[in-house]
Design an enzyme around this catalytic site. Structure first.
Site, PDB file in Angstrom:
ATOM      1  N   ARG A   1      58.412  46.020 108.990  1.00 39.05           N
ATOM      2  CA  ARG A   1      57.754  44.805 109.470  1.00 39.05           C
ATOM      3  C   ARG A   1      56.885  44.146 108.402  1.00 39.05           C
ATOM      4  O   ARG A   1      56.498  42.986 108.537  1.00 39.05           O
ATOM      5  CB  ARG A   1      56.913  45.128 110.712  1.00 39.05           C
ATOM      6  CG  ARG A   1      57.752  45.316 111.968  1.00 39.05           C
ATOM      7  CD  ARG A   1      56.881  45.630 113.166  1.00 39.05           C
ATOM      8  NE  ARG A   1      56.374  46.989 113.134  1.00 39.05           N
ATOM      9  CZ  ARG A   1      55.437  47.460 113.955  1.00 39.05           C
ATOM     10  NH1 ARG A   1      54.875  46.655 114.846  1.00 39.05           N
ATOM     11  NH2 ARG A   1      55.041  48.713 113.873  1.00 39.05           N
TER      12      ARG A   1
ATOM     13  N   GLN B   1      59.845  63.756 102.093  1.00 39.00           N
ATOM     14  CA  GLN B   1      60.633  63.673 103.320  1.00 39.00           C
ATOM     15  C   GLN B   1      61.847  62.798 103.030  1.00 39.00           C
ATOM     16  O   GLN B   1      61.798  61.580 103.107  1.00 39.00           O
ATOM     17  CB  GLN B   1      59.782  63.090 104.450  1.00 39.00           C
ATOM     18  CG  GLN B   1      60.442  63.154 105.817  1.00 39.00           C
ATOM     19  CD  GLN B   1      59.569  62.535 106.894  1.00 39.00           C
ATOM     20  OE1 GLN B   1      58.640  61.773 106.605  1.00 39.00           O
ATOM     21  NE2 GLN B   1      59.874  62.843 108.157  1.00 39.00           N
TER      22      GLN B   1
ATOM     23  N   THR C   1      57.287  62.207 112.883  1.00 32.97           N
ATOM     24  CA  THR C   1      56.019  62.738 112.364  1.00 32.97           C
ATOM     25  C   THR C   1      56.012  64.259 112.318  1.00 32.97           C
ATOM     26  O   THR C   1      55.451  64.857 111.396  1.00 32.97           O
ATOM     27  CB  THR C   1      54.860  62.238 113.224  1.00 32.97           C
ATOM     28  OG1 THR C   1      55.145  62.507 114.611  1.00 32.97           O
ATOM     29  CG2 THR C   1      54.652  60.742 113.045  1.00 32.97           C
TER      30      THR C   1
ATOM     31  N   ASN D   1      50.853  47.192 109.923  1.00 34.20           N
ATOM     32  CA  ASN D   1      52.311  47.173 109.931  1.00 34.20           C
ATOM     33  C   ASN D   1      52.902  45.843 109.500  1.00 34.20           C
ATOM     34  O   ASN D   1      54.084  45.771 109.177  1.00 34.20           O
ATOM     35  CB  ASN D   1      52.817  47.510 111.341  1.00 34.20           C
ATOM     36  CG  ASN D   1      52.458  48.919 111.751  1.00 34.20           C
ATOM     37  OD1 ASN D   1      52.873  49.880 111.113  1.00 34.20           O
ATOM     38  ND2 ASN D   1      51.682  49.050 112.806  1.00 34.20           N
TER      39      ASN D   1
ATOM     40  N   TYR E   1      37.658  26.343  71.131  1.00 37.57           N
ATOM     41  CA  TYR E   1      38.443  27.582  71.241  1.00 37.57           C
ATOM     42  C   TYR E   1      38.069  28.510  70.093  1.00 37.57           C
ATOM     43  O   TYR E   1      38.078  28.110  68.918  1.00 37.57           O
ATOM     44  CB  TYR E   1      39.950  27.298  71.184  1.00 37.57           C
ATOM     45  CG  TYR E   1      40.757  28.576  71.057  1.00 37.57           C
ATOM     46  CD1 TYR E   1      40.915  29.431  72.150  1.00 37.57           C
ATOM     47  CD2 TYR E   1      41.309  28.952  69.838  1.00 37.57           C
ATOM     48  CE1 TYR E   1      41.628  30.610  72.032  1.00 37.57           C
ATOM     49  CE2 TYR E   1      42.026  30.135  69.708  1.00 37.57           C
ATOM     50  CZ  TYR E   1      42.180  30.967  70.810  1.00 37.57           C
ATOM     51  OH  TYR E   1      42.873  32.141  70.686  1.00 37.57           O
TER      52      TYR E   1
END
Length: 457
Positions: free
Chosen positions: A16, A73, A79, A226, A364
């Site tokens: 998302r 994983q 979970t 999310n 400059y």
């Protein structure tokens, strides 16, 4: 706190968020979300932090480095599965706190209280819960008539009575290590998604004779991120926290809603920050300064009594009582000494500006060392680039540089020299000399009238 280890779940893709990068490395107030969680865990007393990686593992590692341990994983199967792949890095005794990498607003103070509650109540599992007026989408904490936790029921599985419960599961827990290992042996994936849910451990531990409790945190702290809309919400909360901390420490922030200050910034008392100012990175600002409006400072050191208006400073050091701006830019590796004045539309790059030197406007200076009490005239330029290489210019003390002067590097201008306006200087200027490098003026009288007769004007 013996054997207090934290496991942070950070393997998800975060669809998302609509990003090619892992969700947990998106930044809140300049710091990746997962790093906020890691810091809070360590400040709460966790001896070790293990982060579970999956999608974009290398990007997360680049953010956290060797400050944590890692588990991987390969397939995101829930979970419970994330904890299973991490069990070899978790202690056999003590307690494991399980957090999520997308909850940057959780504070170390709350985690300390959470852990103390877990120990005091002698729980096998303690759930971090909160109360939401509208709990839609969250798992509910189901208790018995005596207030004991019975289970967590997911929103999609809740009946009408359970949907009326306003205490929700944050997805963060503290497990007694022994009960964590026992419960992992019994968690299955017999569900529609074919995943292993850590929430199943609640009922398993109760069946095994363990005690389950819940500690309530504010809804703000357990807010997960999310989407980019939620990222904006988290940024707003964190910015408010940071700005209020500075104000309580003696810094005046005129409009906190339009002021953005990073978490690693240090600001001295009686400094005033005006609206539209952004201060990021490892920036340090002294006392009695005025910063802004609309200034941007990154990874820089600012001394006491400085006034910076409508300007940008990057990876540089300004000493004390310096006036900068408006519309000035100090680029990386520059050092500005005490009492210097740098005015509008000037740019300093990788240069040293001496004490009391004035660079008023339209100038400059690059790859140069400018001495004390130098005056750089309007439109003066250090010409440091020959098209292939950068070269250095050294300007001594008490030098006066006239307007519209080009100093072509490599070059040395010695102390007390004067450079005439409009000159292009290519050779060393001796001490106390006046350097003039321009054509003598020629006036052609009647030229305009003649041109007009010929139709040229």
């Amino acid at each position: 706190m013996d054997n207090f280890v934290t496991l942070i779940l950070a393997a998800g893709l975060g669809k998302r968020m609509k990003s090619k990068h892992p969700k947990v490395i998106h930044k809140v107030c300049g710091r990746p979300m997962v790093e906020w969680v890691v810091r809070s865990a360590k400040e709460a007393g966790s001896q070790d932090v293990v982060v579970v990686l999956g999608h974009g593992a290398n990007e997360v590692k680049n953010v956290l480095g060797d400050s944590v341990k890692y588990a991987y994983q390969e397939k995101q199967l829930g979970t419970g599965h994330a904890v299973m792949v991490s069990k070899d890095l978790l202690p056999d005794t003590g307690n494991v706190m399980i957090l999520t990498g997308d909850t940057p607003l959780i504070t170390s103070e709350t985690l300390k209280k959470f852990y103390d509650f877990h120990l005091r109540e002698q729980n096998s599992i303690t759930i971090l819960s909160s109360f939401f007026d509208v709990p839609d989408g969250y798992g509910r904490i189901v208790r018995d008539s005596n207030g004991n936790v019975l289970k967590i029921v997911e929103d999609k599985d809740a009946n009408d009575v359970e949907k009326g419960i306003h205490e929700i599961n944050s997805g963060m827990y503290i497990f007694n290590s022994d009960y964590l290992r026992k419960s992992l042996q019994h968690i299955g994936n017999n569900n529609a998604q074919g995943e292993y849910y850590l929430t199943d451990a609640i009922e398993i531990v109760i069946r095994l004779g363990g005690k389950v409790g819940a500690y309530q945190a504010s809804s703000e702290e357990i807010m997960g991120v999310n989407t980019r809309v939620q990222l904006k919400d988290a940024e707003k909360v964190m910015r408010k926290r940071i700005n209020e901390r500075f104000m309580l420490d003696g810094v005046t922030i005129i409009d906190p809603d339009s002021t953005y200050i990073g978490p690693d910034v240090v600001i001295g008392m009686d400094t005033i920050i005006y609206p539209g100012t952004i201060i990021e990175g490892k920036t340090t600002i002294g006392e009695d300064c005025e910063i802004g409006p609309n200034s941007y400072i990154i990874d820089s050191e600012i001394g006491n009594g400085c006034k910076i208006v409508f300007s940008m400073i990057t990876e540089s050091k300004l000493h004390n009582n310096i006036k900068l701006g408006p519309f000035a830019q100090i680029r990386p590796e520059s050092v500005i000494h005490d009492n210097a004045k740098l005015g509008n539309f000037i740019e300093i790059k990788k240069s040293v500006i001496g004490e009391g030197t004035k660079v008023p406007h339209l100038t400059y200076i690059g790859d140069a060392e400018v001495g004390k009490r130098v005056n750089m005239g309007c439109g003066s330029i250090v010409v440091n680039y020959d098209g292939k290489n950068k070269h250095k210019t050294i300007i001594g003390d008490d030098v006066f540089v006239g307007c519209n002067v080009n100093l072509v590097s490599p070059l040395k201008v010695n102390d007390n020299a004067f450079i005439a306006a409009g000159s292009t200087i290519t050779d060393e200027v001796p001490e106390g000399a006046l350097a003039i490098a321009r054509c003598r003026q020629t006036n052609k009288e009647g030229w305009v009238e003649e041109r007009r007769k010929k139709g040229g004007l």
